[in-house]
Scaffold this motif. Structure first.
Motif, PDB file in Angstrom:
ATOM      1  N   SER A 163      -9.767  12.257   2.092  1.00 54.68           N
ATOM      2  CA  SER A 163      -9.362  10.985   2.789  1.00 54.68           C
ATOM      3  C   SER A 163     -10.169   9.981   3.192  1.00 54.68           C
ATOM      4  O   SER A 163      -9.433   8.358   3.874  1.00 54.68           O
ATOM      5  CB  SER A 163      -9.291  11.021   4.570  1.00 54.68           C
ATOM      6  OG  SER A 163      -7.881  12.659   4.631  1.00 54.68           O
TER       7      SER A 163
ATOM      8  N   TYR B 123      -3.588   5.154  -0.777  1.00 52.26           N
ATOM      9  CA  TYR B 123      -4.487   5.483   0.625  1.00 52.26           C
ATOM     10  C   TYR B 123      -4.900   7.293  -0.083  1.00 52.26           C
ATOM     11  O   TYR B 123      -3.773   7.767   0.197  1.00 52.26           O
ATOM     12  CB  TYR B 123      -4.667   5.233   1.455  1.00 52.26           C
ATOM     13  CG  TYR B 123      -4.939   3.749   1.779  1.00 52.26           C
ATOM     14  CD1 TYR B 123      -6.046   3.343   2.755  1.00 52.26           C
ATOM     15  CD2 TYR B 123      -3.976   2.781   1.874  1.00 52.26           C
ATOM     16  CE1 TYR B 123      -6.533   2.218   2.899  1.00 52.26           C
ATOM     17  CE2 TYR B 123      -4.883   1.760   1.940  1.00 52.26           C
ATOM     18  CZ  TYR B 123      -5.793   1.454   2.579  1.00 52.26           C
ATOM     19  OH  TYR B 123      -5.681  -0.118   2.977  1.00 52.26           O
TER      20      TYR B 123
ATOM     21  N   SER C  91       0.704  -1.017   0.558  1.00 48.00           N
ATOM     22  CA  SER C  91       0.064   0.073  -0.076  1.00 48.00           C
ATOM     23  C   SER C  91       1.166   1.319   0.235  1.00 48.00           C
ATOM     24  O   SER C  91       1.865   1.162   0.959  1.00 48.00           O
ATOM     25  CB  SER C  91      -1.212   0.113   1.042  1.00 48.00           C
ATOM     26  OG  SER C  91      -0.130   0.332   2.332  1.00 48.00           O
TER      27      SER C  91
ATOM     28  N   VAL D 174       0.176   5.765   0.370  1.00 47.58           N
ATOM     29  CA  VAL D 174      -0.457   7.070   1.110  1.00 47.58           C
ATOM     30  C   VAL D 174      -0.140   8.630   0.676  1.00 47.58           C
ATOM     31  O   VAL D 174       0.492   8.469   0.575  1.00 47.58           O
ATOM     32  CB  VAL D 174       0.119   6.891   3.283  1.00 47.58           C
ATOM     33  CG1 VAL D 174      -1.214   8.180   3.104  1.00 47.58           C
ATOM     34  CG2 VAL D 174      -0.777   5.690   3.242  1.00 47.58           C
TER      35      VAL D 174
ATOM     36  N   SER E  53     -10.252   4.469  -0.883  1.00 45.25           N
ATOM     37  CA  SER E  53      -8.559   4.099  -0.955  1.00 45.25           C
ATOM     38  C   SER E  53      -9.203   3.467  -1.914  1.00 45.25           C
ATOM     39  O   SER E  53     -10.335   3.137  -2.262  1.00 45.25           O
ATOM     40  CB  SER E  53      -8.503   2.713   0.047  1.00 45.25           C
ATOM     41  OG  SER E  53     -10.108   2.236   0.363  1.00 45.25           O
TER      42      SER E  53
ATOM     43  N   LYS F 180      -7.082   1.586  10.040  1.00 45.93           N
ATOM     44  CA  LYS F 180      -7.176   1.744   8.879  1.00 45.93           C
ATOM     45  C   LYS F 180      -6.803   0.797   7.716  1.00 45.93           C
ATOM     46  O   LYS F 180      -8.024   0.737   7.218  1.00 45.93           O
ATOM     47  CB  LYS F 180      -7.045   3.703   8.265  1.00 45.93           C
ATOM     48  CG  LYS F 180      -7.821   3.354   7.113  1.00 45.93           C
ATOM     49  CD  LYS F 180      -8.024   5.136   6.339  1.00 45.93           C
ATOM     50  CE  LYS F 180      -7.753   4.741   5.365  1.00 45.93           C
ATOM     51  NZ  LYS F 180      -9.304   6.031   4.382  1.00 45.93           N
ATOM     52  N   ILE F 181      -5.267   1.188   7.550  1.00 48.40           N
ATOM     53  CA  ILE F 181      -4.364   0.506   6.466  1.00 48.40           C
ATOM     54  C   ILE F 181      -5.105  -1.224   6.997  1.00 48.40           C
ATOM     55  O   ILE F 181      -5.708  -2.332   5.305  1.00 48.40           O
ATOM     56  CB  ILE F 181      -3.808   0.365   6.332  1.00 48.40           C
ATOM     57  CG1 ILE F 181      -3.140   1.642   6.067  1.00 48.40           C
ATOM     58  CG2 ILE F 181      -2.424  -0.360   5.099  1.00 48.40           C
ATOM     59  CD1 ILE F 181      -1.867   2.199   5.468  1.00 48.40           C
TER      60      ILE F 181
ATOM     61  N   PHE G 193      -5.709   8.944   9.818  1.00 48.89           N
ATOM     62  CA  PHE G 193      -6.305   7.979  10.139  1.00 48.89           C
ATOM     63  C   PHE G 193      -6.467   7.263  11.373  1.00 48.89           C
ATOM     64  O   PHE G 193      -6.143   7.360  11.591  1.00 48.89           O
ATOM     65  CB  PHE G 193      -4.899   7.049   8.819  1.00 48.89           C
ATOM     66  CG  PHE G 193      -5.144   7.259   7.667  1.00 48.89           C
ATOM     67  CD1 PHE G 193      -6.069   7.837   7.124  1.00 48.89           C
ATOM     68  CD2 PHE G 193      -3.931   6.171   6.746  1.00 48.89           C
ATOM     69  CE1 PHE G 193      -6.367   8.186   6.016  1.00 48.89           C
ATOM     70  CE2 PHE G 193      -4.070   6.463   5.519  1.00 48.89           C
ATOM     71  CZ  PHE G 193      -5.045   7.232   4.702  1.00 48.89           C
TER      72      PHE G 193
END
Length: 169
Positions: A153, A78, A3, A5, A156, A90-91, A86
Motif C-alpha cells: 500500500s 497506486y 491516477s 488506485v 505508487s 497521499k495522491i 491512505f
C-alpha cells in the motif's frame, strides 16, 4: 496527472469499506478505481469502480489482472491492500513528486502501522521515509533493503513502467 488506485482483496472484507473511503476522501481524487477481489459479491454494490474477480492470493497475479483494466490515459498507479488506508493527501503529495521528477519510476512512501484500535505500533522493520526509485538507483536500493520495501500500500508507480515490468518473463 491521471491516477488509478488498485485495491486488492483476498478473503478479508472486514476493513474494505474503510480502505475504500480513504481513497474516496482524497484531496485529489483518483481518475479510476479498480478492485480485484476473490469474492466480488462481498463488496458494496454502489461502489463506482471496476471490479475484477480473481480468486487467488498472489498479489502479483491480482495486479496483472488489474493492469488489463487500466484506462489508456492513466499516468500513475497506486496500490492499496484491503486492510490499509491512505493518508488524506497521499495522491496529491505523490503526484507532485512524479510531476517534478520525471526520472522517478516508483515511490515507496513511509507508512504508520496501527492496531485494530487505531493505536500506532512502533515496529522497526518499516521504511520511515519516502524512497524514490529510478533506473540508476534500483540496484543500490535493492541492496539496502534486501527483503524489499514491504508494504504494497506504500507503492505508487508510473503506469508505463508497470506495463514494462508486466511484459518481462
Amino acid at each position: 496527472m491521471k491516477s488509478a488506485v488498485i485495491i486488492t482483496v483476498y478473503k478479508r472484507y472486514k476493513y474494505i469499506d474503510e480502505a475504500l473511503n480513504s481513497v474516496l476522501s482524497q484531496s485529489v481524487k483518483p481518475d479510476q478505481i479498480i478492485i480485484v477481489a476473490d469474492n466480488p459479491k462481498m463488496l458494496n454494490n454502489s461502489i463506482n469502480a471496476t471490479v475484477i474477480e480473481a480468486d487467488y492470493p498472489q498479489f502479483g497475479k491480482m495486479i496483472f489482472e488489474a493492469i488489463k483494466a487500466l484506462r489508456d490515459d492513466i499516468d500513475v498507479v497506486y496500490f492499496l491492500d484491503d486492510d490499509d488506508m491512505f493518508h488524506k493527501n497521499k495522491i496529491e503529495y505523490i503526484n507532485k513528486i512524479f510531476e517534478k521528477r520525471r526520472d522517478v519510476v516508483t515511490i515507496h512512501n513511509s507508512s504508520k502501522l496501527i492496531d485494530e484500535n487505531g493505536n500506532q505500533l512502533n515496529l522497526t522493520w518499516g521504511v520511515p521515509f519516502e524512497v524514490l526509485v529510478n533506473r540508476n538507483n534500483f540496484r543500490k536500493i535493492h541492496h539496502q533493503y534486501p527483503f524489499g520495501l514491504v508494504n504494497n500500500s506504500s507503492y505508487s508507480i508510473r503506469k508505463e513502467f508497470l506495463v514494462e515490468i508486466k511484459k518481462k518473463p
